[in-house]
Design a protein around this motif. Structure first.
Motif, short mmCIF file in Angstrom:
data_model
loop_
_atom_site.label_atom_id
_atom_site.label_comp_id
_atom_site.label_asym_id
_atom_site.label_seq_id
_atom_site.Cartn_x
_atom_site.Cartn_y
_atom_site.Cartn_z
N LEU A 45 0.84 -1.21 0.00
CA LEU A 45 0.00 0.00 0.00
C LEU A 45 0.87 1.25 0.00
O LEU A 45 1.82 1.36 0.78
CB LEU A 45 -0.89 0.03 1.25
N SER A 46 0.52 2.19 -0.86
CA SER A 46 1.23 3.47 -0.84
C SER A 46 0.71 4.29 0.34
O SER A 46 -0.38 4.02 0.88
CB SER A 46 0.99 4.24 -2.15
N LEU A 47 1.46 5.29 0.72
CA LEU A 47 1.02 6.17 1.82
C LEU A 47 -0.28 6.88 1.44
O LEU A 47 -1.15 7.08 2.29
CB LEU A 47 2.12 7.16 2.18
N THR A 48 -0.42 7.23 0.19
CA THR A 48 -1.66 7.87 -0.28
C THR A 48 -2.84 6.92 -0.12
O THR A 48 -3.91 7.32 0.34
CB THR A 48 -1.52 8.32 -1.74
N GLN A 49 -2.65 5.66 -0.48
CA GLN A 49 -3.73 4.68 -0.33
C GLN A 49 -4.12 4.50 1.14
O GLN A 49 -5.31 4.42 1.47
CB GLN A 49 -3.31 3.32 -0.90
N ILE A 50 -3.12 4.47 2.00
CA ILE A 50 -3.40 4.32 3.43
C ILE A 50 -4.17 5.53 3.93
O ILE A 50 -5.18 5.40 4.64
CB ILE A 50 -2.09 4.14 4.24
N ALA A 51 -3.71 6.73 3.58
CA ALA A 51 -4.40 7.95 4.02
C ALA A 51 -5.85 7.94 3.55
O ALA A 51 -6.76 8.30 4.31
CB ALA A 51 -3.67 9.18 3.49
N GLU A 52 -6.09 7.52 2.32
CA GLU A 52 -7.45 7.45 1.80
C GLU A 52 -8.28 6.42 2.55
O GLU A 52 -9.43 6.68 2.91
CB GLU A 52 -7.43 7.13 0.30
#
Length: 85
Positions: A45-52
């Protein structure tokens, strides 16, 4: 109700609101942080995916939240976790 009673009532209401707000916030954090850690430990998971997935409104807020509750940025946490494996 006289002025002194109203002041006491307002103070009590403010104090109660503060306690409730912080109790709810603490409850949410206690349940959010383990989920956040699991996501950060999944390098797929990218950090952007986690944040979302965690419903953070911005990547900046996500990073500040991690720094406050994990003591480091999301990238740093991932680095520490990878080093421990």
């Amino acid at each position: 109700m006289n002025h002194a009673q109203r002041d006491t009532s307002d103070t009590h209401t403010d104090r109660t609101a503060y306690i409730v707000k912080h109790s709810v916030s603490s409850y949410i954090d206690r349940h959010t942080i383990p989920i956040l850690k699991n996501y950060l430990e999944d390098e797929r998971l990218s950090l952007t995916q986690i944040a979302e997935r965690m419903d953070f409104t911005t990547l900046s807020y996500f990073s500040r939240y991690c720094k406050k509750h994990l003591g480091m940025s999301p990238s740093e946490y991932r680095g520490e976790f990878a080093a421990e494996r």
